[in-house]
Design a protein around this motif. Structure first.
Motif, PDB file in Angstrom:
ATOM      1  N   ALA A 413     -80.615 -51.642 -54.076  1.00 36.58           N
ATOM      2  CA  ALA A 413     -79.627 -52.547 -53.968  1.00 36.58           C
ATOM      3  C   ALA A 413     -80.273 -53.799 -54.877  1.00 36.58           C
ATOM      4  CB  ALA A 413     -79.478 -53.181 -52.559  1.00 36.58           C
ATOM      5  N   ASP A 438     -73.355 -45.834 -51.599  1.00 35.24           N
ATOM      6  CA  ASP A 438     -72.462 -46.841 -52.030  1.00 35.24           C
ATOM      7  C   ASP A 438     -73.485 -48.025 -52.728  1.00 35.24           C
ATOM      8  OD1 ASP A 438     -70.126 -48.992 -51.447  1.00 35.24           O
ATOM      9  OD2 ASP A 438     -71.660 -49.994 -50.572  1.00 35.24           O
ATOM     10  N   LYS A 439     -74.636 -48.307 -52.531  1.00 36.46           N
ATOM     11  CA  LYS A 439     -75.485 -49.019 -53.039  1.00 36.46           C
ATOM     12  C   LYS A 439     -75.911 -48.794 -54.546  1.00 36.46           C
ATOM     13  CE  LYS A 439     -77.517 -51.462 -49.096  1.00 36.46           C
ATOM     14  NZ  LYS A 439     -76.457 -50.958 -48.127  1.00 36.46           N
ATOM     15  N   GLN A 441     -73.905 -46.762 -56.357  1.00 36.88           N
ATOM     16  CA  GLN A 441     -72.792 -46.801 -57.009  1.00 36.88           C
ATOM     17  C   GLN A 441     -72.473 -48.209 -57.655  1.00 36.88           C
ATOM     18  OE1 GLN A 441     -68.935 -46.872 -55.002  1.00 36.88           O
ATOM     19  NE2 GLN A 441     -68.024 -45.361 -56.805  1.00 36.88           N
ATOM     20  N   ASN A 442     -73.025 -49.394 -56.765  1.00 35.99           N
ATOM     21  CA  ASN A 442     -73.018 -50.555 -57.361  1.00 35.99           C
ATOM     22  C   ASN A 442     -73.853 -51.016 -58.222  1.00 35.99           C
ATOM     23  OD1 ASN A 442     -71.750 -53.350 -56.776  1.00 35.99           O
ATOM     24  ND2 ASN A 442     -73.735 -53.646 -56.048  1.00 35.99           N
ATOM     25  N   ARG A 443     -74.905 -50.262 -58.507  1.00 34.44           N
ATOM     26  CA  ARG A 443     -75.946 -50.549 -59.624  1.00 34.44           C
ATOM     27  C   ARG A 443     -75.916 -49.680 -60.874  1.00 34.44           C
ATOM     28  NH1 ARG A 443     -77.780 -54.730 -60.432  1.00 34.44           N
ATOM     29  NH2 ARG A 443     -75.664 -54.847 -59.981  1.00 34.44           N
ATOM     30  N   PRO A 467     -73.819 -51.710 -65.132  1.00 42.55           N
ATOM     31  CA  PRO A 467     -74.128 -53.044 -64.919  1.00 42.55           C
ATOM     32  C   PRO A 467     -75.125 -53.758 -65.756  1.00 42.55           C
ATOM     33  CG  PRO A 467     -73.565 -52.169 -62.952  1.00 42.55           C
ATOM     34  CD  PRO A 467     -73.868 -50.991 -63.864  1.00 42.55           C
TER      35      PRO A 467
END
Length: 524
Positions: A413, A438-439, A441-443, A467
């Motif tokens: 995260a 999920d974490k 995928q966010n990065r 990102p």
């Protein structure tokens, strides 16, 4: 034949008095050719020619653009062994790598040719008017993608073909209808000139306007700054360091008319070893990742620079085996002495951080050869020290020993944006770690299951971006046919006479492309 001159449109030019050479890192000697740095006047002329060419080229049919792209591919192949020889002399990379990258380059060009020849990529959308609608009549509105204008592409140090002069950025821009000015990378200016000659020959042979392509030599930042600042330039493509990409982004944003910079920059590409997979395959995984870390001397933007596992006996065995495998792997040459020096400096900075332990180092005594190194830290140390998050461009990786899955989630995260993330799992193990996925995928821009991140397949489904700072705009990919979307903008015609509309938007659909008509997808 290498002249050392700039291509200003289709004219070879060398008006300046500043020259530089490329370097053979394998032999540790300068290459024989001198390259003349472009003057301000030459650069200005290249941009003016590109602007004039844009107004002609943007009207060309997809079929005509496809002919140009295929001709570039043919001319690159026609360069034969001369291209391979120069490539190897300027990079220290082996012949197999050179030929593989050439194959990828011509494949990209032909893929974009197929795309624009078919034509549906413009994403045509039609909402027909209704004059009888009350209380307000409905206008006829039609939309499609149109090219931005002249594009500046910066050659990449680690991919002299696939990400440089006729690489993915250039191929996508040509496909979109945009002229290209390449700021050739000074480390492989000879390779760049040979490819530039192929592009110019293809342009002349297929009737392209003069100025559709220029190739600029420069060994410092001045040419790039001038190009990005010119009001006729409408977008920038860059592959390289965070520092370089960020400088271009800042420069472009400060213009009177800001323009987009599509930069693919740093990434440490985290790898998660889930507990069961680590328990059952620790030696196998260690061997696989030793190969991935050292592949191409670690000079890939997708190199696995960070490996996360739960501390314990299984991770200890993995770390020990990984270190031994890296020691056994033959050291190889880096692209340039400057890149080698940067690697050694960044590596030393990382391993000199508090509580960082060196697991294995494979020292090389040869000039410009990288000493491969594996280090390890605790999860707590990694969380507390952002310096350890920075990319070390080369055959280097840190194994983080996490106390728990919760600590692993916290690390993911807090990571900066990445190009890739990898999860190593046994059977359905990953299903129990939805929060971790999920974490991740966010990065990241791409998540890999039970594989290695090195290797980027050129296909429509590939996302090569992520990102910030992996890229400057995570909505776009730098690889595959969808990378064309970086060089276009949506444009609408309202209540326009049918006979004056582009063929893509005419009622009769003369190009027979797929379109959205009144909210329904109509297939070709």
């Amino acid at each position: 034949m290498i002249t050392g001159k700039n291509y200003i449109g289709d004219i070879l030019s060398s008006e300046g008095d500043t020259t530089f050479t490329t370097f053979n890192p394998e032999l540790n000697v300068e290459n024989p050719h001198n390259f003349t740095q472009a003057t301000e006047e030459e650069i200005e002329k290249a941009v003016t020619l590109a602007w004039e060419a844009f107004h002609i080229y943007k009207t060309f049919s997809g079929k005509k653009k496809a002919s140009f792209l295929r001709s570039i591919a043919d001319e690159i192949e026609a360069l034969g062994e001369e291209l391979i020889k120069v490539y190897c002399s300027e990079t220290g990379l082996p012949e197999g790598r050179a030929k593989g990258e050439r194959g990828r380059t011509v494949f990209q060009l032909r893929s974009f040719a197929d795309l624009v020849e078919e034509g549906s990529w413009v994403e045509a959308s039609i909402d027909t008017g209704d004059k009888t609608r009350t209380p307000v009549s409905k206008p006829d509105v039609r939309k499609m993608n149109i090219p931005l204008g002249p594009i500046v592409v910066f050659g990449a140090s680690n991919f002299p073909l696939a990400y440089s002069t006729a690489g993915g950025d250039t191929a996508a821009a040509f496909a979109a209808g945009c002229p290209v000015i390449v700021k050739s990378h000074p480390m492989h200016a000879g390779t760049g000139e040979l490819i530039a000659t192929a592009i110019i020959k293809a342009a002349q042979g297929t009737g392209m306007p003069n100025g559709i392509f220029s190739n600029i030599n420069s060994s410092d930042y001045t040419a790039g700054q001038q190009l990005v600042s010119d009001p006729k330039v409408k977008a920038v493509g860059f592959t390289g360091s965070i520092r370089g990409g960020r400088a271009l982004l800042d420069l472009a944003s400060k213009r009177e008319e800001p323009i987009p910079v599509f930069a693919e920059m740093g990434s440490i590409n985290p790898v998660i070893l889930l507990p069961k997979a680590l328990e059952n395959r620790k030696e196998e995984l260690a061997a696989t990742y030793a190969s991935s870390i050292t592949l191409g001397t670690g000079q890939f933007c997708t190199n696995p620079g960070l490996i996360l596992g739960i501390a314990g006996e299984n991770l200890d065995v993995f770390i020990s085996t990984l270190g031994n495998k890296v020691k056994e792997t033959t050291t190889t040459c880096m692209l340039h002495p400057n890149i080698h020096r940067a690697y050694e400096s960044n590596k030393e900075r990382a391993i000199n951080q508090d509580n960082t332990e060196i697991i294995a180092v494979n020292e090389s005594k040869q000039e410009n050869y990288a000493s491969q190194l594996i280090a390890t830290v605790s999860g707590k140390t990694f969380l507390q020290n952002p310096t350890l998050h920075h990319e070390v461009f080369g055959p280097f990786s840190i194994v983080v020993q996490c106390e728990s899955i919760e600590e692993m989630e916290q690390i993911i995260a807090q990571l900066e944006g990445q190009l890739t993330g990898t999860i190593i799992s046994d059977e359905n193990e990953v299903a129990s770690y939805a929060g971790l996925v999920d974490k991740m995928q966010n990065r990241v821009g791409r998540i890999i299951f039970n594989g290695v991140p090195t290797g980027v397949e050129v296909c429509p489904s590939m996302v090569h971006g992520g990102p910030y700072p992996a890229s400057t705009d995570s909505r776009f990919t730098a690889v595959g046919i969808n990378s064309i979307k970086r060089w276009v903008r949506p444009f609408s015609y309202q209540d326009w006479p049918n006979e004056l509309l582009p063929d893509e938007l005419k009622d009769e659909n003369p190009l027979q492309i797929s379109r959205v008509e009144n909210g329904k997808q109509i297939r070709a």
